[in-house]
Design a protein around this motif. Structure first.
Motif, PDB file in Angstrom:
ATOM      1  N   PHE A  13      34.946 -10.723   0.395  1.00  0.00           N
ATOM      2  CA  PHE A  13      34.373 -11.623   1.391  1.00  0.00           C
ATOM      3  C   PHE A  13      34.661 -13.048   0.929  1.00  0.00           C
ATOM      4  O   PHE A  13      34.120 -13.508  -0.072  1.00  0.00           O
ATOM      5  CB  PHE A  13      32.876 -11.384   1.533  1.00  0.00           C
ATOM      6  N   VAL A  14      35.531 -13.719   1.660  1.00  0.00           N
ATOM      7  CA  VAL A  14      36.005 -15.047   1.281  1.00  0.00           C
ATOM      8  C   VAL A  14      35.428 -16.094   2.226  1.00  0.00           C
ATOM      9  O   VAL A  14      35.406 -15.896   3.446  1.00  0.00           O
ATOM     10  CB  VAL A  14      37.544 -15.110   1.328  1.00  0.00           C
ATOM     11  N   SER A  15      34.968 -17.200   1.677  1.00  0.00           N
ATOM     12  CA  SER A  15      34.469 -18.278   2.525  1.00  0.00           C
ATOM     13  C   SER A  15      34.450 -19.577   1.750  1.00  0.00           C
ATOM     14  O   SER A  15      34.372 -19.590   0.516  1.00  0.00           O
ATOM     15  CB  SER A  15      33.054 -17.973   3.025  1.00  0.00           C
ATOM     16  N   TYR A  16      34.510 -20.674   2.474  1.00  0.00           N
ATOM     17  CA  TYR A  16      34.219 -21.971   1.888  1.00  0.00           C
ATOM     18  C   TYR A  16      32.704 -22.031   1.708  1.00  0.00           C
ATOM     19  O   TYR A  16      31.957 -21.454   2.517  1.00  0.00           O
ATOM     20  CB  TYR A  16      34.698 -23.091   2.815  1.00  0.00           C
ATOM     21  N   PRO A  17      32.201 -22.710   0.669  1.00  0.00           N
ATOM     22  CA  PRO A  17      30.750 -22.765   0.460  1.00  0.00           C
ATOM     23  C   PRO A  17      30.002 -23.256   1.692  1.00  0.00           C
ATOM     24  O   PRO A  17      30.440 -24.167   2.387  1.00  0.00           O
ATOM     25  CB  PRO A  17      30.608 -23.764  -0.701  1.00  0.00           C
ATOM     26  N   LYS A  18      28.871 -22.617   1.969  1.00  0.00           N
ATOM     27  CA  LYS A  18      27.950 -22.976   3.049  1.00  0.00           C
ATOM     28  C   LYS A  18      28.506 -22.655   4.435  1.00  0.00           C
ATOM     29  O   LYS A  18      28.246 -23.367   5.408  1.00  0.00           O
ATOM     30  CB  LYS A  18      27.547 -24.455   2.962  1.00  0.00           C
ATOM     31  N   ILE A  59      32.851  -4.266  -3.406  1.00  0.00           N
ATOM     32  CA  ILE A  59      32.671  -5.541  -2.723  1.00  0.00           C
ATOM     33  C   ILE A  59      32.740  -6.713  -3.697  1.00  0.00           C
ATOM     34  O   ILE A  59      32.183  -6.667  -4.794  1.00  0.00           O
ATOM     35  CB  ILE A  59      31.320  -5.564  -1.980  1.00  0.00           C
ATOM     36  N   LYS A  60      33.420  -7.754  -3.253  1.00  0.00           N
ATOM     37  CA  LYS A  60      33.487  -9.000  -4.021  1.00  0.00           C
ATOM     38  C   LYS A  60      33.190 -10.158  -3.074  1.00  0.00           C
ATOM     39  O   LYS A  60      33.687 -10.199  -1.952  1.00  0.00           O
ATOM     40  CB  LYS A  60      34.877  -9.183  -4.631  1.00  0.00           C
ATOM     41  N   PHE A  61      32.373 -11.106  -3.522  1.00  0.00           N
ATOM     42  CA  PHE A  61      32.113 -12.326  -2.769  1.00  0.00           C
ATOM     43  C   PHE A  61      32.733 -13.488  -3.537  1.00  0.00           C
ATOM     44  O   PHE A  61      32.497 -13.637  -4.738  1.00  0.00           O
ATOM     45  CB  PHE A  61      30.611 -12.554  -2.600  1.00  0.00           C
ATOM     46  N   THR A  62      33.534 -14.297  -2.867  1.00  0.00           N
ATOM     47  CA  THR A  62      34.241 -15.362  -3.572  1.00  0.00           C
ATOM     48  C   THR A  62      34.462 -16.585  -2.680  1.00  0.00           C
ATOM     49  O   THR A  62      34.632 -16.454  -1.466  1.00  0.00           O
ATOM     50  CB  THR A  62      35.605 -14.866  -4.094  1.00  0.00           C
ATOM     51  N   MET A  68      31.468 -25.278  -5.583  1.00  0.00           N
ATOM     52  CA  MET A  68      31.091 -26.621  -6.007  1.00  0.00           C
ATOM     53  C   MET A  68      31.101 -26.758  -7.525  1.00  0.00           C
ATOM     54  O   MET A  68      31.470 -27.787  -8.072  1.00  0.00           O
ATOM     55  CB  MET A  68      29.722 -26.959  -5.447  1.00  0.00           C
ATOM     56  N   GLN A  69      30.691 -25.685  -8.194  1.00  0.00           N
ATOM     57  CA  GLN A  69      30.646 -25.734  -9.650  1.00  0.00           C
ATOM     58  C   GLN A  69      32.040 -25.869 -10.258  1.00  0.00           C
ATOM     59  O   GLN A  69      32.210 -26.456 -11.325  1.00  0.00           O
ATOM     60  CB  GLN A  69      29.942 -24.490 -10.199  1.00  0.00           C
ATOM     61  N   LEU A 100      30.240 -29.152   6.092  1.00  0.00           N
ATOM     62  CA  LEU A 100      30.226 -30.285   5.170  1.00  0.00           C
ATOM     63  C   LEU A 100      28.818 -30.841   4.972  1.00  0.00           C
ATOM     64  O   LEU A 100      28.432 -31.188   3.852  1.00  0.00           O
ATOM     65  CB  LEU A 100      31.163 -31.384   5.679  1.00  0.00           C
ATOM     66  N   VAL A 101      28.038 -30.909   6.040  1.00  0.00           N
ATOM     67  CA  VAL A 101      26.663 -31.398   5.904  1.00  0.00           C
ATOM     68  C   VAL A 101      25.848 -30.442   5.039  1.00  0.00           C
ATOM     69  O   VAL A 101      25.124 -30.863   4.127  1.00  0.00           O
ATOM     70  CB  VAL A 101      26.001 -31.561   7.283  1.00  0.00           C
ATOM     71  N   SER A 102      25.965 -29.143   5.312  1.00  0.00           N
ATOM     72  CA  SER A 102      25.238 -28.156   4.528  1.00  0.00           C
ATOM     73  C   SER A 102      25.692 -28.178   3.071  1.00  0.00           C
ATOM     74  O   SER A 102      24.882 -28.048   2.143  1.00  0.00           O
ATOM     75  CB  SER A 102      25.435 -26.757   5.137  1.00  0.00           C
ATOM     76  N   ALA A 103      26.999 -28.379   2.866  1.00  0.00           N
ATOM     77  CA  ALA A 103      27.542 -28.455   1.503  1.00  0.00           C
ATOM     78  C   ALA A 103      26.998 -29.679   0.766  1.00  0.00           C
ATOM     79  O   ALA A 103      26.741 -29.624  -0.448  1.00  0.00           O
ATOM     80  CB  ALA A 103      29.064 -28.496   1.549  1.00  0.00           C
ATOM     81  N   TYR A 104      26.824 -30.769   1.482  1.00  0.00           N
ATOM     82  CA  TYR A 104      26.281 -31.979   0.866  1.00  0.00           C
ATOM     83  C   TYR A 104      24.881 -31.722   0.313  1.00  0.00           C
ATOM     84  O   TYR A 104      24.570 -32.100  -0.827  1.00  0.00           O
ATOM     85  CB  TYR A 104      26.244 -33.120   1.889  1.00  0.00           C
ATOM     86  N   PHE A 105      24.039 -31.082   1.109  1.00  0.00           N
ATOM     87  CA  PHE A 105      22.674 -30.803   0.636  1.00  0.00           C
ATOM     88  C   PHE A 105      22.687 -29.769  -0.489  1.00  0.00           C
ATOM     89  O   PHE A 105      21.850 -29.835  -1.403  1.00  0.00           O
ATOM     90  CB  PHE A 105      21.796 -30.359   1.800  1.00  0.00           C
ATOM     91  N   GLN A 106      23.620 -28.832  -0.441  1.00  0.00           N
ATOM     92  CA  GLN A 106      23.758 -27.879  -1.540  1.00  0.00           C
ATOM     93  C   GLN A 106      24.135 -28.610  -2.827  1.00  0.00           C
ATOM     94  O   GLN A 106      23.576 -28.357  -3.903  1.00  0.00           O
ATOM     95  CB  GLN A 106      24.837 -26.843  -1.194  1.00  0.00           C
ATOM     96  N   ALA A 107      25.079 -29.530  -2.712  1.00  0.00           N
ATOM     97  CA  ALA A 107      25.589 -30.250  -3.887  1.00  0.00           C
ATOM     98  C   ALA A 107      24.552 -31.196  -4.479  1.00  0.00           C
ATOM     99  O   ALA A 107      24.472 -31.366  -5.700  1.00  0.00           O
ATOM    100  CB  ALA A 107      26.842 -31.029  -3.513  1.00  0.00           C
TER     101      ALA A 107
END
Length: 261
Positions: A13-18, A59-62, A68-69, A100-107
């Motif tokens: 399962f591949v995705s960009y964060p958030k 299953i792999k999530f990546t 971000m890390q 991007l907004v969700s990623a900002y708050f995650q970061a």
């Protein structure tokens, strides 16, 4: 039995964060728990553990280097994905602006890898618009490399979560029970996810708010589509749009308009 477990199909399962992958992960875990364990669907079980235990696909999530890390510049994201050639890939997308907004708050509030304004974040080589747009562009070029590929998105799940969960289960080769699909989707509604996160019941440490009093620090933050306008200025939105045009990527549906698989 050992050989069967060794030669199980592999699904990444591949995705960009958030991008909404946690929601899909929760629905899968609930479905596996109900179907194979007879347990409640509302405790956010470990889907990988259940899959291993019941001889289902490995299953792999990546985030495929975009986490971000990892803090990689968009220039350092890898091209070519031959290591997925023996894997099925489920790619989870989302509106670039909401991501991007969700990623900002995650970061800034969860993983603490960034200090600065959302405007600066969007223009960062490490976390901003070029990073996510490059990620989509590279994956589109490589989507024929896995043995099978399925695209879904946060927006498609909002439109019809039962349909998308069923699509993913069929793609994985997992038997579909329509009644249990419905129960799993209901159990993983945004309100239920938020309650589970706030209480911490049955969840991993990754699915807990950094601050229970700060709504922006929750993993399940908004649960809506198109909320980027609440956090981005017109100048920010225009910047993202111009960068997306340079990549030839549709902002609302970043897989749409690309060369089809």
């Amino acid at each position: 039995m050992l050989l069967k477990r060794f030669f199980r199909e592999r699904v990444s399962f591949v995705s960009y964060p958030k991008s909404g992958r946690t929601w899909l992960r929760a629905m899968l875990g609930s479905y596996f728990s109900l179907k194979y364990e007879g347990d409640s669907a509302g405790t956010f079980p470990d889907v990988r553990e259940l899959s291993d235990k019941n001889g289902l696909p490995k299953i792999k999530f990546t985030h495929d280097g975009a986490s971000m890390q990892a803090s990689l510049s968009y220039k350092d994201l890898r091209s070519g994905h031959r290591d997925y050639r023996k894997n099925k890939v489920v790619f989870v997308g989302r509106d670039v602006r909401d991501t991007l907004v969700s990623a900002y708050f995650q970061a800034t509030k969860r993983v603490n890898v960034y200090e600065g304004s959302v405007s600066d974040f969007l223009r960062s080589d490490t976390y901003g618009a070029d990073k996510i747009l490059s990620f989509y562009q590279l994956w589109h070029s490589a989507c024929n490399e896995p043995c099978a590929f399925l695209y879904t998105s946060y927006e498609l799940m909002h439109e019809d979560a039962r349909r998308e969960l069923t699509r993913v289960l069929n793609f994985m080769g997992v038997e579909v029970d329509d009644d249990l699909v419905g129960k799993s989707v209901d159990a993983c509604s945004f309100n239920n996810m938020k309650k589970m996160e706030k209480s911490g019941e049955g969840t991993s440490s990754a699915f807990r708010p950094a601050d229970t009093k700060d709504e922006e620090s929750y993993k399940a933050r908004k649960g809506k589509v198109g909320t980027y306008t609440e956090n981005l200025s017109e100048e920010d939105i225009d910047y993202i749009s111009k960068r997306a045009s340079a990549y030839g990527i549709d902002l609302y549906d970043p897989w749409n308009g690309q060369k089809s698989h």
